[in-house]
Design a protein around this motif. Structure first.
Motif, PDB file in Angstrom:
ATOM      1  N   ALA A   1       0.820  -1.220   0.000  1.00 16.98           N
ATOM      2  CA  ALA A   1       0.000   0.000   0.000  1.00 16.98           C
ATOM      3  C   ALA A   1       0.854   1.271   0.000  1.00 16.98           C
ATOM      4  CB  ALA A   1      -0.912  -0.011   1.222  1.00 16.98           C
ATOM      5  N   GLN A   2       2.140   1.109  -0.036  1.00 20.84           N
ATOM      6  CA  GLN A   2       3.041   2.261   0.106  1.00 20.84           C
ATOM      7  C   GLN A   2       2.882   3.292  -1.015  1.00 20.84           C
ATOM      8  OE1 GLN A   2       5.708   2.091   2.550  1.00 20.84           O
ATOM      9  NE2 GLN A   2       6.799   3.952   2.010  1.00 20.84           N
ATOM     10  N   TYR A   3       2.785   2.822  -2.230  1.00 19.43           N
ATOM     11  CA  TYR A   3       2.690   3.714  -3.395  1.00 19.43           C
ATOM     12  C   TYR A   3       1.580   3.246  -4.318  1.00 19.43           C
ATOM     13  CZ  TYR A   3       7.351   5.246  -1.975  1.00 19.43           C
ATOM     14  OH  TYR A   3       8.415   5.729  -1.261  1.00 19.43           O
ATOM     15  N   ASP A   4       1.247   4.126  -5.266  1.00 19.32           N
ATOM     16  CA  ASP A   4       0.325   3.700  -6.316  1.00 19.32           C
ATOM     17  C   ASP A   4       0.748   4.329  -7.642  1.00 19.32           C
ATOM     18  OD1 ASP A   4      -0.671   6.326  -6.486  1.00 19.32           O
ATOM     19  OD2 ASP A   4      -2.110   5.917  -4.881  1.00 19.32           O
ATOM     20  N   ALA A   5      -0.071   4.145  -8.655  1.00 19.85           N
ATOM     21  CA  ALA A   5       0.321   4.543 -10.016  1.00 19.85           C
ATOM     22  C   ALA A   5       0.479   6.053 -10.181  1.00 19.85           C
ATOM     23  CB  ALA A   5      -0.697   4.011 -11.012  1.00 19.85           C
ATOM     24  N   SER A   6      -0.017   6.822  -9.221  1.00 20.55           N
ATOM     25  CA  SER A   6       0.154   8.280  -9.320  1.00 20.55           C
ATOM     26  C   SER A   6       1.624   8.685  -9.233  1.00 20.55           C
ATOM     27  CB  SER A   6      -0.659   8.993  -8.232  1.00 20.55           C
ATOM     28  OG  SER A   6      -0.141   8.658  -6.963  1.00 20.55           O
ATOM     29  N   LEU A   7       2.432   7.757  -8.800  1.00 18.24           N
ATOM     30  CA  LEU A   7       3.874   8.010  -8.684  1.00 18.24           C
ATOM     31  C   LEU A   7       4.542   8.135 -10.053  1.00 18.24           C
ATOM     32  CD1 LEU A   7       6.027   7.993  -6.337  1.00 18.24           C
ATOM     33  CD2 LEU A   7       6.364   5.568  -6.865  1.00 18.24           C
ATOM     34  N   ILE A   8       3.949   7.501 -11.035  1.00 14.60           N
ATOM     35  CA  ILE A   8       4.623   7.375 -12.336  1.00 14.60           C
ATOM     36  C   ILE A   8       4.571   8.698 -13.100  1.00 14.60           C
ATOM     37  CG2 ILE A   8       4.634   6.155 -14.553  1.00 14.60           C
ATOM     38  CD1 ILE A   8       3.162   3.843 -13.053  1.00 14.60           C
ATOM     39  N   LYS A   9       5.731   9.162 -13.505  1.00 15.75           N
ATOM     40  CA  LYS A   9       5.838  10.358 -14.351  1.00 15.75           C
ATOM     41  C   LYS A   9       6.623   9.929 -15.584  1.00 15.75           C
ATOM     42  CE  LYS A   9       4.190  13.244 -11.135  1.00 15.75           C
ATOM     43  NZ  LYS A   9       3.450  12.203 -10.406  1.00 15.75           N
ATOM     44  N   GLU A  10       5.873   9.572 -16.620  1.00 15.46           N
ATOM     45  CA  GLU A  10       6.533   9.024 -17.798  1.00 15.46           C
ATOM     46  C   GLU A  10       7.539  10.013 -18.381  1.00 15.46           C
ATOM     47  OE1 GLU A  10       6.180   6.043 -18.028  1.00 15.46           O
ATOM     48  OE2 GLU A  10       4.136   5.302 -18.331  1.00 15.46           O
ATOM     49  N   GLY A  11       8.624   9.498 -18.846  1.00 22.05           N
ATOM     50  CA  GLY A  11       9.646  10.358 -19.428  1.00 22.05           C
ATOM     51  C   GLY A  11      10.949   9.610 -19.582  1.00 22.05           C
ATOM     52  N   ASN A  12      11.934  10.310 -20.039  1.00 20.88           N
ATOM     53  CA  ASN A  12      13.261   9.713 -20.200  1.00 20.88           C
ATOM     54  C   ASN A  12      14.153  10.184 -19.055  1.00 20.88           C
ATOM     55  OD1 ASN A  12      16.205  10.304 -21.847  1.00 20.88           O
ATOM     56  ND2 ASN A  12      15.338   8.259 -21.811  1.00 20.88           N
TER      57      ASN A  12
END
Lengths: 209, 149
Positions: free
Chosen positions: A152-163
């Motif tokens: 439960a620590q993280y979820d998909a809102s963490l993802i910042k697509e990029g290089n």
């Protein structure tokens, strides 16, 4: 006495392999054989740096500034016993954990490997597929790879697509280039640096290990 | 999958590089700004060429096409060996030098690292990266991020 970790490379501080500052461990050895693998020098299971797991844990705990650890390779889940132990230990001191594996999600959840999941906050799974290569996906090298959040620590809102690329300069001028650089970027580093040339890697002119 | 690309120590000091080659028993010939080694590949003698403040090793990029490499079968192994001895020679030099001269040598090295860093920053800007610099003691990290979505 447990078998030691077989380690390919360690970065004691990096910011591109998960949230915040992290202790990053590339394990040595992988039999999955993804075509076009960037890290061919990490495939052999021959010992590279053998480190007792307790010693590795102590190295991690000695660094106050990190938020967590990240394991990649090589194939971390082919050193399952040590990886499981390390993830448990690290979680017990409130550091977070991230694992990159070439195994598919289904191969993990239906196997002994699933025991790492309660201790893995972020898991990136799936073979590297060269013709699906996409370096603009955070934490993934090809578009088939998936990010999971088993705790439960993280979820998909963490993802910042990029290089994401990180360049480390040592005081003596050595550089390390980490992350997901374009081939052209690596060629550029070759021009200004002095990149080593082992045989058998995916590129002609540099050491990708 | 993620890359780990490592560069070797820049060989900024000609005398130390020659000292390292001597110590390793590498036969070489100095020609202008180049140090030609006895290692020969498909493109001729592998050589160190002085460019922008340091010696760069020039060779055929297909390391498996080795022709006369009796020792250090790959360029990586060769450069690794040179790097190790060069480091030792650098340390010895520092011990020999007076404090002021030692500082000058270190300043020269710092300038070289700074020049490399600026080259990376310039290139990264051209490629559209956002750049963040973090200093950790005498080490520097550049984070290059190009958000796409």
């Amino acid at each position: 006495m447990s078998q030691p970790f077989n380690i390919a490379h360690i970065e004691t501080s990096s910011f591109i392999y998960g949230p915040g500052e992290r202790f990053v461990i590339w394990v040595q050895g992988c039999t999955l054989g993804c075509r076009g693998c960037w890290n061919k020098t990490m495939l052999s299971k021959r010992p590279k740096q053998l480190i007792a797991r307790e010693k590795l844990l102590q190295q991690i705990l000695d660094i106050d500034s990190i938020q967590g650890i990240t394991l990649l390779g090589g194939e971390p889940l082919q050193q399952l016993s040590n990886v499981f132990w390390l993830l448990q230990q690290v979680k017990s001191v409130d550091l977070d954990t991230m694992v990159f594996t070439g195994y598919e999600w289904q191969e993990i959840i239906n196997d002994e490997k699933a025991k790492i999941l309660p201790f893995t906050d972020i898991l990136v799974s799936g073979r590297y597929v060269a013709n699906l290569r996409n370096i603009n996906l955070q934490w993934r090298g090809s578009s088939n790879q998936q990010i999971h959040f088993p705790t439960a620590q993280y979820d998909a809102s963490l993802i910042k697509e990029g290089n994401y690329v990180e360049v480390h300069f040592e005081a003596d001028g050595r550089m390390r280039i980490l992350g997901f650089p374009e081939i052209e970027e690596i060629r550029f580093f070759e021009k200004i640096g002095f990149i080593e040339y082992p045989s058998g890697n995916s590129f002609n002119n540099q050491k990708i290990s | 999958m993620s890359a780990v690309v490592k560069t070797v120590t820049p060989f900024t000091q000609r005398d130390l590089l020659l000292e390292a080659l001597d110590e390793l028993g590498v036969v070489y010939q100095e020609k202008g700004n180049a140090i030609m080694t006895e290692r020969v590949d498909d493109y001729g003698a592998q050589r160190f060429i002085y460019e922008q403040g340091a010696y760069r090793f020039q060779h055929d990029s297909s390391p498996w096409r080795k022709l006369n490499f009796n020792k250090w079968k790959t360029v990586s192994a060769f450069l690794g060996a040179v790097e190790k001895v060069y480091h030792q020679a650098y340390e010895r030099l520092q011990q020999r030098l007076a404090a002021e001269e030692r500082r000058r040598l270190e300043e020269e090295r710092k300038r070289f690292v700074e020049q490399q860093k600026q080259a990376v920053i310039q290139r990264a800007k051209e490629q559209g990266y956002n750049i963040k610099e973090i200093r950790k003691g005498n080490k520097i990290q550049l984070q290059l991020v190009r958000t796409t979505y």
